[in-house]
Enzyme design. Sequence first.
Site, PDB file in Angstrom:
ATOM      1  N   ASP A   1       0.814  -1.103   0.003  1.00  0.00           N
ATOM      2  CA  ASP A   1      -0.194   0.029   0.201  1.00  0.00           C
ATOM      3  C   ASP A   1       0.948   1.197   0.142  1.00  0.00           C
ATOM      4  O   ASP A   1       1.721   1.482   0.899  1.00  0.00           O
ATOM      5  CB  ASP A   1      -0.919  -0.144   0.993  1.00  0.00           C
ATOM      6  CG  ASP A   1      -2.171   0.596   1.009  1.00  0.00           C
ATOM      7  OD1 ASP A   1      -2.336   1.546   0.458  1.00  0.00           O
ATOM      8  OD2 ASP A   1      -3.275  -0.042   1.415  1.00  0.00           O
TER       9      ASP A   1
ATOM     10  N   GLU B   1      -6.461   4.239  -6.028  1.00  0.00           N
ATOM     11  CA  GLU B   1      -7.666   4.472  -5.664  1.00  0.00           C
ATOM     12  C   GLU B   1      -8.174   5.574  -5.839  1.00  0.00           C
ATOM     13  O   GLU B   1      -7.740   6.549  -5.722  1.00  0.00           O
ATOM     14  CB  GLU B   1      -7.469   4.494  -3.913  1.00  0.00           C
ATOM     15  CG  GLU B   1      -8.884   4.616  -3.239  1.00  0.00           C
ATOM     16  CD  GLU B   1      -8.667   4.823  -1.625  1.00  0.00           C
ATOM     17  OE1 GLU B   1      -9.519   4.616  -0.867  1.00  0.00           O
ATOM     18  OE2 GLU B   1      -7.792   5.479  -1.432  1.00  0.00           O
TER      19      GLU B   1
ATOM     20  N   HIS C   1     -10.991  -2.972   3.396  1.00  0.00           N
ATOM     21  CA  HIS C   1     -10.648  -2.338   4.623  1.00  0.00           C
ATOM     22  C   HIS C   1     -11.629  -1.162   5.077  1.00  0.00           C
ATOM     23  O   HIS C   1     -11.430  -0.935   6.338  1.00  0.00           O
ATOM     24  CB  HIS C   1      -9.226  -2.428   4.971  1.00  0.00           C
ATOM     25  CG  HIS C   1      -8.711  -1.131   4.272  1.00  0.00           C
ATOM     26  ND1 HIS C   1      -8.741  -1.129   2.835  1.00  0.00           N
ATOM     27  CD2 HIS C   1      -8.358   0.200   4.492  1.00  0.00           C
ATOM     28  CE1 HIS C   1      -8.200   0.188   2.417  1.00  0.00           C
ATOM     29  NE2 HIS C   1      -7.950   0.887   3.497  1.00  0.00           N
ATOM     30  N   ASP C   2     -12.066  -0.726   4.087  1.00  0.00           N
ATOM     31  CA  ASP C   2     -13.048   0.692   4.437  1.00  0.00           C
ATOM     32  C   ASP C   2     -14.481   0.438   4.491  1.00  0.00           C
ATOM     33  O   ASP C   2     -15.087   1.353   4.304  1.00  0.00           O
ATOM     34  CB  ASP C   2     -12.540   1.832   3.350  1.00  0.00           C
ATOM     35  CG  ASP C   2     -11.012   2.296   3.472  1.00  0.00           C
ATOM     36  OD1 ASP C   2     -10.670   2.481   4.567  1.00  0.00           O
ATOM     37  OD2 ASP C   2     -10.686   2.813   2.367  1.00  0.00           O
TER      38      ASP C   2
ATOM     39  N   ASP D   1      -2.966   4.936  -2.677  1.00  0.00           N
ATOM     40  CA  ASP D   1      -3.946   5.412  -1.627  1.00  0.00           C
ATOM     41  C   ASP D   1      -4.423   6.881  -2.115  1.00  0.00           C
ATOM     42  O   ASP D   1      -3.462   7.619  -2.824  1.00  0.00           O
ATOM     43  CB  ASP D   1      -3.463   5.568  -0.320  1.00  0.00           C
ATOM     44  CG  ASP D   1      -4.476   5.856   0.843  1.00  0.00           C
ATOM     45  OD1 ASP D   1      -5.341   5.153   0.979  1.00  0.00           O
ATOM     46  OD2 ASP D   1      -4.282   7.017   1.455  1.00  0.00           O
TER      47      ASP D   1
HETATM   48  C1  NOJ Z   1      -7.881   5.698   1.731  1.00  0.00           C
HETATM   49  C2  NOJ Z   1      -7.697   4.398   2.599  1.00  0.00           C
HETATM   50  O1  NOJ Z   1      -8.329   3.173   2.113  1.00  0.00           O
HETATM   51  C3  NOJ Z   1      -8.282   4.817   3.955  1.00  0.00           C
HETATM   52  O2  NOJ Z   1      -8.099   3.664   4.826  1.00  0.00           O
HETATM   53  C4  NOJ Z   1      -7.687   5.786   4.725  1.00  0.00           C
HETATM   54  O3  NOJ Z   1      -8.164   6.124   5.963  1.00  0.00           O
HETATM   55  C5  NOJ Z   1      -7.380   6.880   3.847  1.00  0.00           C
HETATM   56  N1  NOJ Z   1      -7.274   6.740   2.391  1.00  0.00           N
HETATM   57  C6  NOJ Z   1      -6.442   7.998   4.014  1.00  0.00           C
HETATM   58  O4  NOJ Z   1      -5.035   7.297   3.898  1.00  0.00           O
END
Ligand code: NOJ
Length: 469
Positions: free
Chosen positions: A58, A202, A278-279, A160
């Site tokens: 990541d 992302e 994970h989000d 990210d």
């Molecule tokens: C996206 C990530 O997937 C998330 O978990 C994170 O809080 C934010 N970016 C900030 O890095």
Amino acid sequence: EKLGVDGLWLSPVYLSPQVDNGYDITDYRVIDTMFGSNEDMYRLIEAAHDKNIKIIMDFVANHTSDQCVWFQESRKGTDNFFSDFYIWQDAKPDGSEPNNWGSSFGGSAWTWDEKREQYYLHYYAAEQPDLNWENPQLRQKVYDMMNFWIDKGIGGFRMDVIDMIGKIPDQLIDTNGPKLHDYIKEMNKASFGKHDLLTVGETWGATPEIAKQYSNPDNQELSMVFQFEHIGLQHKPDSPKWEYEKELDVTALKAIFNKWQTELELGQGWNSLFWNNHDLPRIVSNWGNDGKYRLKSAKTFAILLHLMKGTPYIYQGEELGMTNYPFESIEEVNDIESRNMFAERLAAGHSENEIMDSIRRVGRDNARTPMQWTAGENAGFTDGKPWLAVNPNHEEINADQAMSDPDSVFYTYQKLIELRKQHDWVIYGDFKLIDSEDDVFAYLRTYQGKKYLVVANLSDEENQFKNRQ
Ligand code: NOJ
């Protein structure tokens, strides 16, 4: 290895104070001791490689931790090497923030620094200052860091919030800034472009046009991006994620996938395919039925996605049909986003029950509870105290059980991965949505004169399917 995956994307494992689950990095070249040592990481890369699995790291380059030495130096003043590594601005004449941007985790996106006597920008927590990509020296440092890991033999990067690195606060441009693609092209040339690596950005707001810009091989940018248009259906339109939709709108889901599947033609762009990360909440709990039809639901979502065109991503435990967690109080929650939202909404007059309800439904910690290996203590995840409680349903839902049950969700995923490796139609076939009953999602893949029909019933009622084509 048994599942058949060929890559493992790790959420950030770098040195971090863990304000945001490791997305606040102190040192990009050091593995946090909570995970092991750098030597352990190199061994992991090698051991995975021996099993034909590549490690995807990541890569968080929109911001660092405020503990990062770059930030520590930057805040000292305006005339050192690191001064311009972050986005600093003077206060307005009345002392207020440079603009009205809010942080994704609540409050202002600007924090006053007593030392430097300026505001710095942070899209996320105040402990996650945003980097200034306008600065070529910063960019070079980032590329060096990427090359450090490439030289260690990793298989690629998940990037990210990459669409935010080209921001221009003075013009109120936060996402998709004018220089974004120049930076990515430069990064490609300076690091991964010379190697056979997977890169996935992302990009929350990407349209098919934007996704093509990143992933058209001629542009020499990224392999693919994560777009989230389908995930948007989890929330009420134009509302915060906490205002969630109780039911999945299958008709809208079909339209979104149809658009992405048909617009990203091979050679012009490439899709990534996912339900979970994970989000996000667990798919089987949010859009499926995680009670009576847990197995069928989890398998249906797996089949629907894996036979589409693109690269599928499975989030740990999804292959077991792991579910959301029954959080009862905010004390059980670790995630900064949920905790800040809880405090804000409570102050705004929402009831505790209502807020916990949305955390149980869409909070990020649902996906972050320990992996369920066994029915035993802590689900076999650790001998110590896990960072989040283990889901009580680990007694029924765990890897041990799944291995011994030929009908488990695991074997459906395994079979799908095998199919993808054996049959070119899954990779190259044309995609055509079939007009069908509302809750039925059906599509046809066509390849070299043969047709393959995929039909999924996304309701928990019996349904009809008549091929009207
Ligand atoms: C996206 C990530 O997937 C998330 O978990 C994170 O809080 C934010 N970016 C900030 O890095």
